[in-house]
Scaffold this motif. Structure first.
Motif, PDB file in Angstrom:
ATOM      1  N   ALA A 183      -0.031  -6.192  32.028  1.00  0.00           N
ATOM      2  CA  ALA A 183      -0.844  -5.224  31.263  1.00  0.00           C
ATOM      3  C   ALA A 183      -0.377  -4.753  29.576  1.00  0.00           C
ATOM      4  CB  ALA A 183      -0.751  -3.747  31.861  1.00  0.00           C
ATOM      5  N   PRO A 184       0.856  -4.921  29.458  1.00  0.00           N
ATOM      6  CA  PRO A 184       1.536  -4.784  28.072  1.00  0.00           C
ATOM      7  C   PRO A 184       0.963  -6.051  27.198  1.00  0.00           C
ATOM      8  CG  PRO A 184       3.185  -4.205  29.377  1.00  0.00           C
ATOM      9  CD  PRO A 184       1.824  -4.628  30.142  1.00  0.00           C
ATOM     10  N   LEU A 185       1.057  -7.266  27.696  1.00  0.00           N
ATOM     11  CA  LEU A 185       0.739  -8.404  26.844  1.00  0.00           C
ATOM     12  C   LEU A 185      -0.657  -8.449  26.761  1.00  0.00           C
ATOM     13  CD1 LEU A 185       2.477 -11.136  28.952  1.00  0.00           C
ATOM     14  CD2 LEU A 185       2.968 -10.589  26.504  1.00  0.00           C
ATOM     15  N   ARG A 186      -1.730  -8.149  27.799  1.00  0.00           N
ATOM     16  CA  ARG A 186      -3.120  -7.808  27.429  1.00  0.00           C
ATOM     17  C   ARG A 186      -3.358  -6.758  26.476  1.00  0.00           C
ATOM     18  NH1 ARG A 186      -5.165  -7.140  32.584  1.00  0.00           N
ATOM     19  NH2 ARG A 186      -4.945  -9.448  32.617  1.00  0.00           N
ATOM     20  N   GLU A 232       0.265 -14.323  28.796  1.00  0.00           N
ATOM     21  CA  GLU A 232      -0.577 -13.475  29.584  1.00  0.00           C
ATOM     22  C   GLU A 232      -0.968 -14.376  30.746  1.00  0.00           C
ATOM     23  OE1 GLU A 232      -4.560 -10.716  29.554  1.00  0.00           O
ATOM     24  OE2 GLU A 232      -4.009 -11.459  27.896  1.00  0.00           O
ATOM     25  N   LEU A 233      -1.618 -15.401  30.409  1.00  0.00           N
ATOM     26  CA  LEU A 233      -2.150 -16.387  31.548  1.00  0.00           C
ATOM     27  C   LEU A 233      -0.862 -17.069  32.209  1.00  0.00           C
ATOM     28  CD1 LEU A 233      -4.391 -18.114  32.694  1.00  0.00           C
ATOM     29  CD2 LEU A 233      -3.968 -19.798  31.000  1.00  0.00           C
ATOM     30  N   GLU A 234       0.326 -16.964  31.888  1.00  0.00           N
ATOM     31  CA  GLU A 234       1.545 -17.441  32.812  1.00  0.00           C
ATOM     32  C   GLU A 234       1.889 -16.656  33.311  1.00  0.00           C
ATOM     33  OE1 GLU A 234       4.626 -19.322  30.238  1.00  0.00           O
ATOM     34  OE2 GLU A 234       3.283 -20.276  28.918  1.00  0.00           O
ATOM     35  N   ALA A 235       1.870 -15.017  32.851  1.00  0.00           N
ATOM     36  CA  ALA A 235       2.425 -14.048  33.676  1.00  0.00           C
ATOM     37  C   ALA A 235       1.396 -13.943  34.959  1.00  0.00           C
ATOM     38  CB  ALA A 235       2.336 -12.847  32.817  1.00  0.00           C
ATOM     39  N   LEU A 282      -0.142 -16.376  16.643  1.00  0.00           N
ATOM     40  CA  LEU A 282       0.739 -15.429  17.576  1.00  0.00           C
ATOM     41  C   LEU A 282      -0.208 -15.125  18.625  1.00  0.00           C
ATOM     42  CD1 LEU A 282       2.881 -13.742  14.707  1.00  0.00           C
ATOM     43  CD2 LEU A 282       3.395 -15.504  16.067  1.00  0.00           C
ATOM     44  N   ARG A 283      -1.535 -14.327  18.220  1.00  0.00           N
ATOM     45  CA  ARG A 283      -2.447 -13.834  19.446  1.00  0.00           C
ATOM     46  C   ARG A 283      -2.370 -15.079  20.463  1.00  0.00           C
ATOM     47  NH1 ARG A 283      -7.821 -13.350  20.774  1.00  0.00           N
ATOM     48  NH2 ARG A 283      -7.988 -11.595  21.733  1.00  0.00           N
ATOM     49  N   GLU A 284      -2.644 -16.003  20.041  1.00  0.00           N
ATOM     50  CA  GLU A 284      -2.964 -16.962  21.031  1.00  0.00           C
ATOM     51  C   GLU A 284      -1.696 -17.472  21.868  1.00  0.00           C
ATOM     52  OE1 GLU A 284      -5.708 -18.993  21.900  1.00  0.00           O
ATOM     53  OE2 GLU A 284      -6.633 -17.375  20.836  1.00  0.00           O
ATOM     54  N   ARG A 285      -0.420 -17.318  21.210  1.00  0.00           N
ATOM     55  CA  ARG A 285       0.509 -17.319  22.080  1.00  0.00           C
ATOM     56  C   ARG A 285       0.745 -16.327  23.029  1.00  0.00           C
ATOM     57  NH1 ARG A 285       5.132 -18.437  17.671  1.00  0.00           N
ATOM     58  NH2 ARG A 285       6.524 -18.095  19.357  1.00  0.00           N
ATOM     59  N   ILE A 286       0.224 -15.150  22.672  1.00  0.00           N
ATOM     60  CA  ILE A 286       0.346 -13.937  23.526  1.00  0.00           C
ATOM     61  C   ILE A 286      -0.630 -14.136  24.658  1.00  0.00           C
ATOM     62  CG2 ILE A 286      -0.053 -11.504  23.855  1.00  0.00           C
ATOM     63  CD1 ILE A 286       2.462 -11.737  22.469  1.00  0.00           C
ATOM     64  N   LYS A 287      -1.633 -14.730  24.393  1.00  0.00           N
ATOM     65  CA  LYS A 287      -2.630 -15.010  25.415  1.00  0.00           C
ATOM     66  C   LYS A 287      -2.232 -16.167  26.410  1.00  0.00           C
ATOM     67  CE  LYS A 287      -7.563 -16.720  25.740  1.00  0.00           C
ATOM     68  NZ  LYS A 287      -8.513 -17.163  24.748  1.00  0.00           N
ATOM     69  N   GLN A 288      -1.442 -16.992  25.895  1.00  0.00           N
ATOM     70  CA  GLN A 288      -0.881 -17.894  26.854  1.00  0.00           C
ATOM     71  C   GLN A 288       0.226 -17.200  27.777  1.00  0.00           C
ATOM     72  OE1 GLN A 288      -1.862 -21.062  27.604  1.00  0.00           O
ATOM     73  NE2 GLN A 288      -3.540 -20.681  26.307  1.00  0.00           N
TER      74      GLN A 288
END
Length: 154
Positions: A69-72, A99-102, A91-97
């Protein structure tokens, strides 16, 4: 059931209408990882029980609240700004990745909880999806039905 839950989820998510259905349920408050794991269990013929759903939800809750949830939330907050800020977009794309890993980690945890549950006992896909989608599934029956149809093709 030969597929692990992650492989199953990727295949299901790629089917027509499933991504939109998952996002609709997520917008309504459902945990998409729980929904996908439930589709996997239902497709495998694992007998539905509320006790099993509760175990899955209990397993998912902390990881969802503390990690996913915090990553999203961060990724979503950055959506508009990243369109204008070329340094923020990657950086947003890295956060998206992340989130997907989580989400992959969470699906693995859900799979571990269910590893000893017998397969091929029942055809309870609809019940699994209804329970996993919760209130969101009641409000978004079309999304739940799209998932049920796509998952029943497995």
């Amino acid at each position: 059931m030969s597929d692990d839950v992650w492989s199953y989820a990727l295949k299901l998510y790629a089917r027509p209408g499933v991504e939109a259905a998952c996002l609709s349920l997520q917008d309504g408050g459902a945990d998409v990882c729980l929904v996908l794991a439930s589709a996997w269990l239902g497709s495998a013929g694992v007998a539905f029980s509320q006790t099993r759903v509760n175990r899955l939800e209990s397993t998912a809750r902390e990881w969802r609240e503390e990690v996913i949830a915090p990553l999203r939330s961060l990724r979503q907050r950055w959506r508009e700004v990243a369109k204008r800020d070329t340094e923020l977009a990657p950086l947003r794309e890295r956060i998206k990745q992340l989130e997907l890993e989580a989400e992959k980690v969470l699906l693995g945890r859900l799979e571990a909880v269910a590893q000893d549950w017998p397969r091929g006992e029942a055809e309870d896909l609809a019940r699994w999806l209804e329970a996993a989608a919760g209130e969101a599934g009641g409000l978004r029956r079309d999304a739940r039905e799209t998932l049920r149809t796509a998952a029943s093709l497995s």
